[in-house]
Design an enzyme around this catalytic site. Structure first.
Site, PDB file in Angstrom:
ATOM      1  N   TYR A   1      -8.023 -31.923   4.474  1.00 35.88           N
ATOM      2  CA  TYR A   1      -9.124 -31.259   4.517  1.00 35.88           C
ATOM      3  C   TYR A   1      -8.763 -30.196   5.939  1.00 35.88           C
ATOM      4  O   TYR A   1      -8.788 -28.903   5.647  1.00 35.88           O
ATOM      5  CB  TYR A   1     -10.276 -31.879   4.730  1.00 35.88           C
ATOM      6  CG  TYR A   1     -11.463 -30.876   4.734  1.00 35.88           C
ATOM      7  CD1 TYR A   1     -12.117 -30.112   3.901  1.00 35.88           C
ATOM      8  CD2 TYR A   1     -12.331 -30.901   6.090  1.00 35.88           C
ATOM      9  CE1 TYR A   1     -13.117 -29.282   3.983  1.00 35.88           C
ATOM     10  CE2 TYR A   1     -13.356 -30.256   6.162  1.00 35.88           C
ATOM     11  CZ  TYR A   1     -13.716 -29.420   5.050  1.00 35.88           C
ATOM     12  OH  TYR A   1     -14.832 -28.479   5.375  1.00 35.88           O
TER      13      TYR A   1
ATOM     14  N   LYS B   1      -8.530 -26.168   6.083  1.00 38.83           N
ATOM     15  CA  LYS B   1      -9.194 -25.443   6.944  1.00 38.83           C
ATOM     16  C   LYS B   1      -8.630 -24.727   7.964  1.00 38.83           C
ATOM     17  O   LYS B   1      -8.990 -23.694   8.615  1.00 38.83           O
ATOM     18  CB  LYS B   1     -10.525 -26.212   7.366  1.00 38.83           C
ATOM     19  CG  LYS B   1     -11.363 -26.391   6.037  1.00 38.83           C
ATOM     20  CD  LYS B   1     -12.003 -25.366   5.400  1.00 38.83           C
ATOM     21  CE  LYS B   1     -12.688 -25.630   4.054  1.00 38.83           C
ATOM     22  NZ  LYS B   1     -13.662 -24.346   3.712  1.00 38.83           N
TER      23      LYS B   1
ATOM     24  N   ASP C   1     -14.454 -20.062 -11.381  1.00 37.05           N
ATOM     25  CA  ASP C   1     -13.727 -20.939 -10.836  1.00 37.05           C
ATOM     26  C   ASP C   1     -12.792 -19.941  -9.792  1.00 37.05           C
ATOM     27  O   ASP C   1     -12.012 -19.440 -10.279  1.00 37.05           O
ATOM     28  CB  ASP C   1     -12.889 -21.959 -11.527  1.00 37.05           C
ATOM     29  CG  ASP C   1     -11.994 -22.873 -10.611  1.00 37.05           C
ATOM     30  OD1 ASP C   1     -11.390 -22.650  -9.506  1.00 37.05           O
ATOM     31  OD2 ASP C   1     -12.003 -24.090 -11.148  1.00 37.05           O
ATOM     32  N   VAL C   2     -12.891 -20.303  -8.607  1.00 37.58           N
ATOM     33  CA  VAL C   2     -12.245 -19.358  -7.706  1.00 37.58           C
ATOM     34  C   VAL C   2     -10.800 -19.268  -7.833  1.00 37.58           C
ATOM     35  O   VAL C   2      -9.891 -18.448  -7.224  1.00 37.58           O
ATOM     36  CB  VAL C   2     -12.538 -19.582  -6.164  1.00 37.58           C
ATOM     37  CG1 VAL C   2     -14.091 -19.139  -5.802  1.00 37.58           C
ATOM     38  CG2 VAL C   2     -12.298 -21.024  -5.693  1.00 37.58           C
TER      39      VAL C   2
ATOM     40  N   ASP D   1     -19.595 -18.798  -8.288  1.00 43.24           N
ATOM     41  CA  ASP D   1     -19.500 -20.374  -8.303  1.00 43.24           C
ATOM     42  C   ASP D   1     -19.192 -20.888  -9.646  1.00 43.24           C
ATOM     43  O   ASP D   1     -19.892 -20.456 -10.707  1.00 43.24           O
ATOM     44  CB  ASP D   1     -20.861 -20.596  -7.724  1.00 43.24           C
ATOM     45  CG  ASP D   1     -20.782 -22.252  -7.153  1.00 43.24           C
ATOM     46  OD1 ASP D   1     -21.240 -22.528  -6.036  1.00 43.24           O
ATOM     47  OD2 ASP D   1     -20.384 -23.358  -7.994  1.00 43.24           O
TER      48      ASP D   1
ATOM     49  N   THR E   1     -25.960 -30.356   3.820  1.00 45.45           N
ATOM     50  CA  THR E   1     -25.885 -29.731   2.330  1.00 45.45           C
ATOM     51  C   THR E   1     -25.638 -30.782   1.184  1.00 45.45           C
ATOM     52  O   THR E   1     -25.492 -32.055   1.542  1.00 45.45           O
ATOM     53  CB  THR E   1     -24.700 -28.863   2.108  1.00 45.45           C
ATOM     54  OG1 THR E   1     -23.611 -29.633   2.569  1.00 45.45           O
ATOM     55  CG2 THR E   1     -24.354 -28.006   3.296  1.00 45.45           C
TER      56      THR E   1
HETATM   57  P1  NAD Z   1     -21.350 -27.762  -1.357  1.00 47.07           P
HETATM   58  O1  NAD Z   1     -20.856 -28.683  -2.208  1.00 47.07           O
HETATM   59  O2  NAD Z   1     -23.000 -28.001  -1.099  1.00 47.07           O
HETATM   60  O3  NAD Z   1     -21.325 -26.320  -1.861  1.00 47.07           O
HETATM   61  C1  NAD Z   1     -19.897 -25.913  -2.264  1.00 47.07           C
HETATM   62  C2  NAD Z   1     -20.110 -25.108  -3.283  1.00 47.07           C
HETATM   63  O4  NAD Z   1     -18.557 -24.420  -3.884  1.00 47.07           O
HETATM   64  C3  NAD Z   1     -20.572 -25.682  -5.020  1.00 47.07           C
HETATM   65  O5  NAD Z   1     -21.624 -24.714  -5.270  1.00 47.07           O
HETATM   66  C4  NAD Z   1     -19.528 -25.673  -5.593  1.00 47.07           C
HETATM   67  O6  NAD Z   1     -19.690 -25.629  -7.071  1.00 47.07           O
HETATM   68  C5  NAD Z   1     -18.718 -24.471  -4.933  1.00 47.07           C
HETATM   69  N1  NAD Z   1     -17.257 -24.630  -5.486  1.00 47.07           N
HETATM   70  C6  NAD Z   1     -16.585 -25.696  -5.306  1.00 47.07           C
HETATM   71  N2  NAD Z   1     -15.235 -25.663  -5.496  1.00 47.07           N
HETATM   72  C7  NAD Z   1     -15.282 -24.229  -6.287  1.00 47.07           C
HETATM   73  C8  NAD Z   1     -14.162 -23.562  -7.252  1.00 47.07           C
HETATM   74  N3  NAD Z   1     -13.135 -24.026  -7.213  1.00 47.07           N
HETATM   75  N4  NAD Z   1     -14.627 -22.372  -7.726  1.00 47.07           N
HETATM   76  C9  NAD Z   1     -15.848 -22.120  -7.433  1.00 47.07           C
HETATM   77  N5  NAD Z   1     -16.901 -22.553  -6.975  1.00 47.07           N
HETATM   78  C10 NAD Z   1     -16.515 -23.864  -6.229  1.00 47.07           C
HETATM   79  O7  NAD Z   1     -20.853 -27.690  -0.194  1.00 47.07           O
HETATM   80  P2  NAD Z   1     -20.911 -27.184   1.554  1.00 47.07           P
HETATM   81  O8  NAD Z   1     -21.093 -28.341   2.256  1.00 47.07           O
HETATM   82  O9  NAD Z   1     -22.147 -25.947   1.477  1.00 47.07           O
HETATM   83  O10 NAD Z   1     -19.733 -26.566   1.644  1.00 47.07           O
HETATM   84  C11 NAD Z   1     -19.481 -24.972   1.891  1.00 47.07           C
HETATM   85  C12 NAD Z   1     -18.246 -24.790   2.645  1.00 47.07           C
HETATM   86  O11 NAD Z   1     -18.523 -25.142   3.593  1.00 47.07           O
HETATM   87  C13 NAD Z   1     -16.782 -25.360   2.211  1.00 47.07           C
HETATM   88  O12 NAD Z   1     -15.770 -24.457   2.084  1.00 47.07           O
HETATM   89  C14 NAD Z   1     -16.772 -26.600   3.413  1.00 47.07           C
HETATM   90  O13 NAD Z   1     -15.374 -26.771   3.480  1.00 47.07           O
HETATM   91  C15 NAD Z   1     -17.368 -25.739   4.314  1.00 47.07           C
HETATM   92  N6  NAD Z   1     -17.783 -26.613   5.445  1.00 47.07           N
HETATM   93  C16 NAD Z   1     -18.916 -27.491   5.325  1.00 47.07           C
HETATM   94  C17 NAD Z   1     -19.330 -28.367   6.166  1.00 47.07           C
HETATM   95  C18 NAD Z   1     -20.256 -29.338   5.785  1.00 47.07           C
HETATM   96  O14 NAD Z   1     -20.681 -30.539   6.677  1.00 47.07           O
HETATM   97  N7  NAD Z   1     -21.309 -29.641   5.020  1.00 47.07           N
HETATM   98  C19 NAD Z   1     -18.771 -28.556   7.520  1.00 47.07           C
HETATM   99  C20 NAD Z   1     -17.818 -27.516   7.731  1.00 47.07           C
HETATM  100  C21 NAD Z   1     -17.234 -26.436   6.607  1.00 47.07           C
END
Ligand code: NAD
Length: 247
Positions: free
Chosen positions: A144, A148, A52-53, A39, A179
């Site tokens: 977005y 996805k 960073d991914v 992360d 989250t």
């Molecule tokens: P979040 O922001 O709480 O967590 C995301 C994490 O990804 C963070 O710790 C951030 O530091 C890390 N991150 C972001 N870009 C990065 C990069 N370039 N390299 C490394 N790490 C990176 O968000 P979340 O809500 O837990 O979302 C996680 C996943 O779930 C995402 O892919 C999001 O699209 C997906 N998602 C979220 C929701 C929602 O409603 N929260 C719904 C559907 C899908």
């Protein structure tokens, strides 16, 4: 509760520092797997990598370090991702590149780096965190959704490519999940409590999804119990994709 089928398995979870990724890392540890977190916000530690991914070299170095410490990678959960709001008129190409770079190319980058180790695993599984938007058109989310949708389509393509390698690829498609990401979204609204009520009303069961509920689905797809499940999109969306909710 632990599951002996996870004993000895090693998982990499991207985005594992927060939200859905953190819940997945916790659940996989609880089940008995050893878990490495990639992360960009991670505090560097034994199996915690500030990566960073999108950075090919940093990801390759982190994968090499996981292998040096554990000798294997069996499970990969790709949860690192960012959001974007707007219609097609509202996001410029720089924003398109930024979001696709992380959500799509970043995901591909980590999978490619882990691939030789997944091929070597007797229980290899990749779970990509897609979204309800991968399956259903939502307003104001075109960029977005493109990212996805790509995550879901590439999941299926990789499931076909690596069937004979014994690697399963599946996706989860969560609805709006409680989250820090959603917390930031609400904090930036003019009226956060009205914005929360609107998000809750959009869910068929009238509440946000818990990150643990998504993690439960991810851990099912990640582990040997789902050995005959491949190329699926598992919705954790309270029915958005599949049921019509009458008023
Ligand atoms: P979040 O922001 O709480 O967590 C995301 C994490 O990804 C963070 O710790 C951030 O530091 C890390 N991150 C972001 N870009 C990065 C990069 N370039 N390299 C490394 N790490 C990176 O968000 P979340 O809500 O837990 O979302 C996680 C996943 O779930 C995402 O892919 C999001 O699209 C997906 N998602 C979220 C929701 C929602 O409603 N929260 C719904 C559907 C899908």
């Amino acid at each position: 509760m632990s599951d002996p089928r996870f004993n000895g398995l090693v998982a990499v979870v991207t985005g594992g520092q927060s939200g859905i990724g953190a819940a997945c890392a916790d659940r996989l540890r609880e089940l008995g797997a050893e878990v490495a977190v990639f992360d960009r916000d991670a505090a560097a530690g034994d199996l915690s990598f500030a990566v960073d991914v999108t950075d090919e070299q940093a990801v390759a170095d982190a994968v090499a370090s996981v292998i040096a410490q554990t000798g294997r990678i069996d499970i990969l959960v790709n949860s690192a991702g960012i959001g974007a709001a707007g219609t097609i008129a509202e996001n410029d190409n720089a924003e398109w590149r930024r979001v696709l770079e992380i959500n799509v190319i970043g995901t591909a980058n980590v999978i490619r780096a882990c691939l030789p180790h997944l091929i070597a695993s007797p229980s290899a599984s990749v779970v990509n965190v897609a979204s309800a938007v991968s399956l259903t058109g939502f307003p104001n989310r075109v960029l977005y959704t493109a990212s996805k949708g790509a995550v879901l389509s590439m999941t299926r393509a990789m499931a076909a490519d690596h069937l004979r390698d014994g690697i399963r690829f599946n996706a989860v498609c969560p609805g709006t999940t409680e989250t820090p990401w959603i917390g930031r979204l609400l904090d930036s609204a003019d009226d956060p409590s009205a914005a929360r009520a609107a998000l809750e009303a959009r869910q068929p069961h009238g509440r946000l999804i818990a990150a643990d509920e998504v993690a439960e689905a991810v851990s099912y797809l990640a582990g040997p119990r789902s050995g005959s499940t491949n190329g699926v999109a598992l919705s954790v969306d309270a029915g958005i994709e599949s049921i019509y909710v009458a008023d």
